[in-house]
Design a protein around this motif. Structure first.
Motif, short mmCIF file in Angstrom:
data_model
loop_
_atom_site.label_atom_id
_atom_site.label_comp_id
_atom_site.label_asym_id
_atom_site.label_seq_id
_atom_site.Cartn_x
_atom_site.Cartn_y
_atom_site.Cartn_z
N GLN A 272 0.82 -1.21 0.00
CA GLN A 272 0.00 0.00 0.00
C GLN A 272 0.86 1.26 0.00
O GLN A 272 0.53 2.26 -0.67
N GLU A 273 1.95 1.23 0.75
CA GLU A 273 2.83 2.40 0.75
C GLU A 273 3.44 2.63 -0.63
O GLU A 273 3.61 3.77 -1.07
N GLU A 274 3.79 1.56 -1.32
CA GLU A 274 4.35 1.70 -2.66
C GLU A 274 3.29 2.19 -3.66
O GLU A 274 3.60 2.91 -4.60
N ARG A 275 2.05 1.79 -3.44
CA ARG A 275 0.97 2.25 -4.32
C ARG A 275 0.77 3.75 -4.21
O ARG A 275 0.41 4.41 -5.19
N LYS A 276 1.03 4.32 -3.04
CA LYS A 276 0.87 5.76 -2.86
C LYS A 276 1.91 6.55 -3.65
O LYS A 276 1.69 7.74 -3.95
N THR A 277 3.01 5.92 -3.99
CA THR A 277 4.04 6.59 -4.79
C THR A 277 3.77 6.51 -6.28
O THR A 277 4.58 6.98 -7.09
N GLY A 278 2.65 5.88 -6.66
CA GLY A 278 2.30 5.77 -8.07
C GLY A 278 2.68 4.46 -8.72
O GLY A 278 2.51 4.30 -9.94
N MET A 279 3.21 3.52 -7.99
CA MET A 279 3.59 2.23 -8.56
C MET A 279 2.34 1.40 -8.83
O MET A 279 1.35 1.48 -8.10
N ALA A 284 3.91 -3.33 -7.13
CA ALA A 284 3.94 -3.06 -5.68
C ALA A 284 3.92 -4.35 -4.87
O ALA A 284 4.69 -4.50 -3.90
#
Length: 334
Positions: A272-279, A284
């Motif tokens: 989820q944290e990686e998804r917030k960066t646009g991945m 992710a």
């Protein structure tokens, strides 16, 4: 696992007769082991049989015979005498030569309604009998508890069912005696009945908590989806070794759910944290699996190492706790 079955009724003789008949049926069944033997008749007692017809002819209340014998032998506290030295208990009892000799008990006298003294030997019969050294009671009635183990190859649940079905046949011939499960058997029956509902409630609580944490209806299902394979691994280990899912195995399942859920949460949180960066979602989750693999393996191996002594049955009384360790180890390996 020791199984207990208790019989109780108003008359001790009826309870013993029903217990012996039930034991005979259990021996013929072959589903039980370590059945108890005959009761220990190591105590000598005196049975007094009051003749109601003679009491009526002599004009004596039959209850007065029992009260007289009780007052003569029981040494009950009748009154309290107060003096300068303090309080003294007043105890009435027959002389030792009357209490210690059965043949002398009949010389005790009771008063009839007309005022005459009548010897008890004219109203009752005395006989020396052998009785158990201890008489158990359940719900204030004479009781007898049968303790036994399931036979090899027979689960505790099947042994409890067999004992109940055998008692239905035996109890029909003894209407004054009641039988029920006691001790571990009773707890195991209740636990077996409530286990599915308890697991379903635990999964519901997990889903609600994760739903609040992630603010999503989908991510909790992603975490819970990994629990099925872990539980399957633990149950397969028990089935392969011929062990049953007892209360300790159920505790192992709950512990296994917590460990596996923790591993899934570590991956989902990172993704989820990686998804917030646009991945993207696929990238992710792949990165989360690679990054979190080391801590997941570390905690998994630590849990396996901690449960291994229990699974191997080390220590005093470890056989009863062994299913808990096997469920945890088998679930984490799978």
């Amino acid at each position: 696992m020791k199984v207990q079955f208790t019989l109780n009724g108003q008359e001790r003789e009826a309870v013993d007769a029903a217990a012996e008949e039930l034991l005979q049926s259990m021996r013929e069944c072959g589903a039980f082991s370590n059945l108890p033997g005959n009761p220990d008749l190591g105590a000598q007692a005196v049975r007094v049989v009051v003749n109601g017809r003679m009491c009526g002819l002599m004009g004596v209340d039959p209850g007065l015979v029992g009260e007289t014998l009780q007052a003569a032998c029981a040494e009950d506290n009748s009154d309290t005498v107060y003096d300068r030295a303090g309080a003294r208990k007043l105890i009435f009892a027959a002389s030792p030569e009357f209490r210690n000799d059965v043949t002398q008990l009949g010389l005790l006298q009771v008063r009839s309604r007309g005022g005459a003294l009548v010897q008890i030997r004219q109203l009752a019969e005395f006989e020396t009998v052998r009785m158990p050294t201890r008489i158990n009671h359940a719900n204030r009635f004479p009781a007898r508890t049968l303790s036994f183990d399931p036979a090899p190859g027979t689960s505790a649940e099947d042994a409890i069912k067999w004992a109940g079905s055998l008692w239905l046949a035996v109890g029909a011939r003894h209407p004054g005696v009641q039988g029920r499960e006691e001790g571990v058997a009773s707890e195991y029956s209740r636990a077996s009945t409530d286990t599915p509902a308890l697991i379903a409630f635990a999964l519901l609580v997990i889903y609600l908590i994760l739903g609040i944490l992630y603010e999503s209806f989908v991510h909790p299902l992603t975490v819970i989806s990994g629990l099925a394979s872990a539980c399957l691994g633990g149950l397969l280990v028990l089935a392969r070794l011929g062990l049953e899912l007892d209360i300790y195995g159920f505790l192992g399942l709950l512990l296994l759910l917590g460990i596996v859920k923790k591993n899934a949460i570590m991956v989902i949180d990172f993704a989820q944290e990686e998804r917030k960066t646009g991945m993207g979602a696929r990238q992710a989750i792949e990165k989360a699996c690679v990054t979190r693999l080391r801590p997941i393996l570390m905690t998994t191996f630590a849990a396996i190492a901690g449960a291994a002594p229990i699974a191997l049955g080390w220590g005093a009384g470890a056989e009863s706790r062994q299913p808990m360790g096997l469920v945890v180890v088998g679930g984490l390996i799978l």
